[in-house]
Scaffold this active site. Structure first.
Site, mmCIF file in Angstrom:
data_model
loop_
_atom_site.group_PDB
_atom_site.id
_atom_site.type_symbol
_atom_site.label_atom_id
_atom_site.label_comp_id
_atom_site.label_asym_id
_atom_site.label_seq_id
_atom_site.Cartn_x
_atom_site.Cartn_y
_atom_site.Cartn_z
ATOM 1 N N ASP A 77 0.818 -1.226 0.000
ATOM 2 C CA ASP A 77 0.000 0.000 0.000
ATOM 3 C C ASP A 77 0.847 1.269 0.000
ATOM 4 O OD1 ASP A 77 -2.392 -1.638 0.346
ATOM 5 O OD2 ASP A 77 -1.778 -1.840 2.437
ATOM 6 N N HIS A 105 -3.544 -1.829 -6.752
ATOM 7 C CA HIS A 105 -2.880 -0.602 -7.171
ATOM 8 C C HIS A 105 -3.923 0.396 -7.657
ATOM 9 C CE1 HIS A 105 1.108 -2.955 -7.989
ATOM 10 N NE2 HIS A 105 0.832 -2.808 -6.716
#
EC number: 6.3.4.4
Length: 489
Positions: A77, A105
């Protein structure tokens, strides 16, 4: 959203236990939106433009090696997809080398439209880029086609631009069911996976009874191989539903998938090596991050693949000597989803502020991320393993409004002894103490800044102190979610 624009109620979100109940810690889940308070004082900068890259941007982009990689340095992340999307404009090929749909993503196109990708490489938004899903990736075809349909419905063509390795393993719905059953079986000791079936699929790969993309070209034997997987799962888990009707339905479904996937199937090992010989520029997009590496992460609270530099070679079939620049992506603070040790975790108001300001909820699962100060010990460990040439520091804007920002610079034990390196021992990691270095924060809104020299002095000092501590230059600084919200240093 910078921190200074937020104020929190004493208990803004209801609290729940984390999935694994790690050390009895608690996490907030989404609740009422934080209240706005006084506006930020804007830094004096010229309006940003996206028409032409600056001289600093061109210099950084043009100096990258023929084969470059973008890898995460924390627990995922970090914002890898955004950098890949930007860099992809200068590369001919963008490739995924490991993981599966557990990698989330989030990227934005030039119109600001948001795309959440899980399997398809982030370079797909650049129409001149060829995208590759390598042999090290595990592919869930229903999810894969859903992503493609979503992209094409928004005018982004995948035909002829997206190649899927014939050596990649197929991730079935049964793997996701097994993943969930395994977590239930573990009870309070569960790993806190995304339940996307990644671990069970890699397990079948290692035990050599998994199915690969190339098996879709042999439907005469596909059913028998799939039957073995279903039968093994039913023998292992009493709650796993399995019968001949389920097998027949799955085989018929994959016959349709095989026909649709055929134009995408490629010997990507040959393609990648030919691309290198042809001097094409290749960018490798890592999923997850080094601290989730099956060997180097906080085992067993890790993923099932190698999201470190070594995974590039094994996941694409290219030689180590081909690799050049490896960029490590690191958030300006630290986050983690799910269970496992987190030495610099913030459990109070500051952690809640970071979570709310940074919108720290998982792309793949939606789970709230645990937040903490930047862990320099863990970052140096990742830099050693991967040999990063530079770093991309993301979400620096989220720290705006904090009077004091801390860096976790070293670990020590209860008896005062310094821990010299990042430990493998989870018990030690859980009990470890962190020595912090405090730096002054800043109040200015930095989200519109595009020149490093225009950042507040204290923000520059924060960036430069990170460089000093880890010994790796920061070449890219994220100051917002948009594609243009990037400073080239």
């Amino acid at each position: 959203m910078p921190l200074a624009s937020l104020s929190l109620d004493p208990a803004p979100f209801p609290l729940i236990r984390p999935a694994a109940g790690w050390s009895g810690r608690v996490l907030p889940v989404p609740g009422p939106a934080p209240r706005l308070c006084r506006p930020l004082r804007a830094a004096p900068v010229a309006p940003a433009t996206t028409d032409e890259p600056s001289a600093a941007a061109r210099g950084r982009l043009e100096s990258l090696s023929q084969v470059a990689g973008v890898l995460g340095t924390q627990w995922g992340d970090e914002g890898k997809g955004k950098l890949v999307d930007i860099l992809a404009q200068r590369f001919d090929v963008v490739a995924r080398c490991q993981g599966g749909a557990n990698a989330g993503h989030t990227i934005y196109n030039s119109e600001g439209k948001k795309f959440a990708l899980h399997l398809v490489p982030s370079g797909i938004l650049n129409e001149n880029t060829q995208c590759v899903i390598g042999n090290g990736v595990v592919v869930h075809l229903p999810g894969f086609f859903k992503e493609i349909d979503g992209l094409e419905s928004n005018g982004i063509s995948c035909k002829g631009r997206l190649l899927v390795s014939d050596r990649a393993h197929l991730l079935f719905d049964l793997h996701q069911v097994v993943d969930g059953l395994r977590e239930v079986e573990l009870g309070n000791s569960l790993i806190g996976t995304t339940k996307r079936g990644i671990g069970p699929c890699y397990s079948n790969k290692v035990t050599r009874n998994g199915l690969r993309i190339s098996d879709l070209r042999h439907m005469d034997t596909f059913g028998a191989k799939l039957n073995n997987l279903l039968r093994d799962a039913a023998l292992r888990f009493k709650d796993f539903e399995y019968n001949s009707k389920i097998l027949k339905e799955e085989v018929e479904k994959y016959k349709r998938f095989a026909e649709r996937l055929e134009p995408f199937i490629t010997d990507t090992v040959h393609f990648m090596n030919q691309s290198i010989l042809q001097k094409k520029k290749i960018l490798v997009e890592g999923g997850q991050a080094t601290m989730l590496d099956i060997d180097f992460g906080t085992y067993p609270f890790v993923t099932s693949s190698s999201p470190s530099a070594g995974g590039i070679c094994t996941g694409l079939g290219i030689a180590p000597r081909s690799l050049g620049d490896i960029i490590g992506v690191v958030k300006a603070y630290t986050t983690r989803v799910g269970s496992g040790p987190f030495p610099t975790e913030l459990l109070g108001k500051t952690g809640d502020l970071l979570r709310a300001s940074g919108m720290e909820f998982g792309t793949t699962t939606g789970r709230p991320r645990r937040c903490g100060w930047l862990d320099i010990v863990a970052l140096k460990y990742c830099c050693q393993i991967n040999g990063f040439s530079s770093l991309n520091l993301t979400k620096l804007d989220v720290l705006t409004g904090l009077k004091e920002i801390k860096l976790g610079t070293s670990y020590y034990t209860d008896d005062g002894n310094t821990v010299q390196s990042f430990p493998a021992d989870l018990d030690l990691l859980e009990q470890i103490k962190v020595k912090y270095e405090a730096l002054p924060g800043w109040e200015e809104d930095i989200s519109s800044i595009r020149d490093y020299s225009d950042l507040p002095e204290t923000a520059r000092r924060y960036v430069e102190r990170i460089e000093e501590l880890v010994g790796i230059p920061v070449h890219y600084i994220g100051v917002g979610p948009g594609r243009d919200a990037l400073i080239y240093k």
